[in-house]
Design an enzyme around this catalytic site. Structure first.
Site, PDB file in Angstrom:
ATOM      1  N   LYS A 119     100.875  94.608  11.830  1.00 20.39           N
ATOM      2  CA  LYS A 119      99.946  93.614  12.209  1.00 20.39           C
ATOM      3  C   LYS A 119      98.873  94.302  12.605  1.00 20.39           C
ATOM      4  O   LYS A 119      97.929  93.505  12.258  1.00 20.39           O
ATOM      5  CB  LYS A 119     100.792  92.309  13.502  1.00 20.39           C
ATOM      6  CG  LYS A 119     101.449  91.350  13.702  1.00 20.39           C
ATOM      7  CD  LYS A 119     101.756  90.271  13.926  1.00 20.39           C
ATOM      8  CE  LYS A 119     102.675  89.052  13.725  1.00 20.39           C
ATOM      9  NZ  LYS A 119     103.266  89.155  12.688  1.00 20.39           N
ATOM     10  N   THR A 140     101.541  84.028  14.077  1.00 20.01           N
ATOM     11  CA  THR A 140     100.599  84.941  14.956  1.00 20.01           C
ATOM     12  C   THR A 140      99.341  85.665  13.800  1.00 20.01           C
ATOM     13  O   THR A 140      98.158  86.210  14.678  1.00 20.01           O
ATOM     14  CB  THR A 140     101.551  86.116  15.570  1.00 20.01           C
ATOM     15  OG1 THR A 140     102.664  85.205  16.141  1.00 20.01           O
ATOM     16  CG2 THR A 140     100.506  87.277  16.386  1.00 20.01           C
ATOM     17  N   SER A 166     104.961  80.776  11.007  1.00 17.55           N
ATOM     18  CA  SER A 166     105.078  81.682  11.592  1.00 17.55           C
ATOM     19  C   SER A 166     106.452  82.319  10.276  1.00 17.55           C
ATOM     20  O   SER A 166     107.173  80.571   9.826  1.00 17.55           O
ATOM     21  CB  SER A 166     105.798  82.087  12.697  1.00 17.55           C
ATOM     22  OG  SER A 166     106.522  83.402  12.969  1.00 17.55           O
ATOM     23  N   GLY A 167     106.046  83.142   9.783  1.00 15.34           N
ATOM     24  CA  GLY A 167     107.455  83.467   8.463  1.00 15.34           C
ATOM     25  C   GLY A 167     108.295  83.279   9.049  1.00 15.34           C
ATOM     26  O   GLY A 167     108.987  82.517   7.459  1.00 15.34           O
ATOM     27  N   ASP A 206     106.711  82.051   5.095  1.00 15.80           N
ATOM     28  CA  ASP A 206     106.546  82.884   4.069  1.00 15.80           C
ATOM     29  C   ASP A 206     107.257  81.925   2.833  1.00 15.80           C
ATOM     30  O   ASP A 206     106.456  82.070   1.991  1.00 15.80           O
ATOM     31  CB  ASP A 206     107.932  83.716   4.304  1.00 15.80           C
ATOM     32  CG  ASP A 206     107.901  84.678   4.577  1.00 15.80           C
ATOM     33  OD1 ASP A 206     106.251  85.168   5.122  1.00 15.80           O
ATOM     34  OD2 ASP A 206     108.564  85.432   5.310  1.00 15.80           O
ATOM     35  N   ASP A 237     113.706  85.122   2.422  1.00 18.22           N
ATOM     36  CA  ASP A 237     112.485  84.285   2.291  1.00 18.22           C
ATOM     37  C   ASP A 237     111.604  85.388   2.249  1.00 18.22           C
ATOM     38  O   ASP A 237     110.711  84.883   1.151  1.00 18.22           O
ATOM     39  CB  ASP A 237     111.892  83.417   3.528  1.00 18.22           C
ATOM     40  CG  ASP A 237     112.610  82.578   4.399  1.00 18.22           C
ATOM     41  OD1 ASP A 237     114.077  81.911   3.222  1.00 18.22           O
ATOM     42  OD2 ASP A 237     112.751  81.605   5.598  1.00 18.22           O
ATOM     43  N   ARG A 290     109.151  87.440  -5.315  1.00 15.45           N
ATOM     44  CA  ARG A 290     109.793  87.694  -6.093  1.00 15.45           C
ATOM     45  C   ARG A 290     108.849  86.634  -7.096  1.00 15.45           C
ATOM     46  O   ARG A 290     108.167  86.742  -8.417  1.00 15.45           O
ATOM     47  CB  ARG A 290     111.548  87.109  -6.740  1.00 15.45           C
ATOM     48  CG  ARG A 290     111.414  86.531  -7.377  1.00 15.45           C
ATOM     49  CD  ARG A 290     112.868  86.208  -7.784  1.00 15.45           C
ATOM     50  NE  ARG A 290     112.347  84.432  -6.977  1.00 15.45           N
ATOM     51  CZ  ARG A 290     112.688  83.388  -8.175  1.00 15.45           C
ATOM     52  NH1 ARG A 290     112.677  83.727  -9.384  1.00 15.45           N
ATOM     53  NH2 ARG A 290     112.835  82.230  -8.227  1.00 15.45           N
TER      54      ARG A 290
END
Length: 250
Positions: free
Chosen positions: A12, A36, A72-73, A78, A108, A114
């Site tokens: 990050k 974040t 958040s991922g 994602d 994810d 991809r």
């Protein structure tokens, strides 16, 4: 341009430094960030040029970098970006991945990577590539049109029956099972790939009379021949395969 900015925890700070260095350029585009990362990037000050003569302010001033926050991922961020890519709402993805550990939401991450590759968006997973994208004469060029691979449209239309007789999928001719001794049929079955046997067995257990092999599953010439001898019908559009049979309970 519509740019998605993502970074794993260990990277990050690296993304913050890169965005700080390029803040002036990035501020001219629509930015999205996950969790974040979006909050940290939103704290980056951007020096804005003074307004024209007679404007409310004619002095240089700073404003925080504008980043639209997503989830958040690990909580779906994602996947949100992946969906935006598939819908044509993202032109560039800057994703500083931590490749030294396996993420809890690794599936994810893999799906996002991809889709970025599949839909041909500008995509950087490290600072060097991000620098090259940022300094390219095509970056932000409104005349540049991203090419969507033809394979996507072809995949959407797979197994669509055409009204034109000469463009119908090739259907192999069935061969009556009784013409081949059982021992030979059993040997043919044993020599099929595990994936093909598994898909046929599961479909029959559900009392279906056909199965779609899906992405990346191909039939060799010997497998096609064996299936025909066992009484199966093979339907193909040259890329994907379906196997069809008479559901006799066997």
């Amino acid at each position: 341009m519509r740019i998605a900015l993502v970074a794993h925890d260990a990277r990050k700070q690296e993304l913050v430094e890169w965005c700080t260095h390029n803040a002036q350029t990035l501020s001219r585009h629509t930015l999205y960030g996950t969790g974040t990362t979006a909050r940290l990037l939103g704290e980056i000050p951007v020096m804005n040029e003074p307004g024209p003569e007679g404007a409310a302010t004619m002095d240089w001033y700073t404003m925080p970098l504008r980043v639209e926050p997503l989830l958040s991922g690990p909580l779906g961020g994602d996947q949100q970006i992946g969906a935006m890519i598939a819908e044509g709402k993202i032109d560039c993805l800057i994703f500083f991945c931590d490749n030294l550990i396996t993420q809890g939401h690794q599936q994810d991450v893999g799906a996002l990577v991809r889709l970025a590759s599949l839909y041909n968006v500008a995509f950087a997973t490290n600072r060097t590539t991000a620098d090259m994208i940022m300094t390219s004469p095509l970056f932000g060029n409104e005349d540049y049109k991203r090419i969507i691979p033809g394979a996507i449209e072809k995949y959407k239309n797979r197994f669509v029956e055409s009204e034109e007789p000469d463009t119908e999928p090739e259907v192999s001719q069935e061969i009556v099972k009784a013409e081949v001794p059982f021992t030979i049929l059993q040997k043919m079955w044993d020599e099929l790939s595990t994936t093909v046997k598994y898909k046929i067995t599961c479909a029959k257990a559900q009392e279906l009379n056909e199965v779609e092999l899906g992405d990346g599953v191909f039939l060799t010439d010997s497998e096609k021949e064996a299936l025909r001898h066992m009484g199966y019908t093979i339907i193909t559009n040259g890329v994907d395969y379906k196997i069809r049979w008479v559901n006799d309970g066997k």
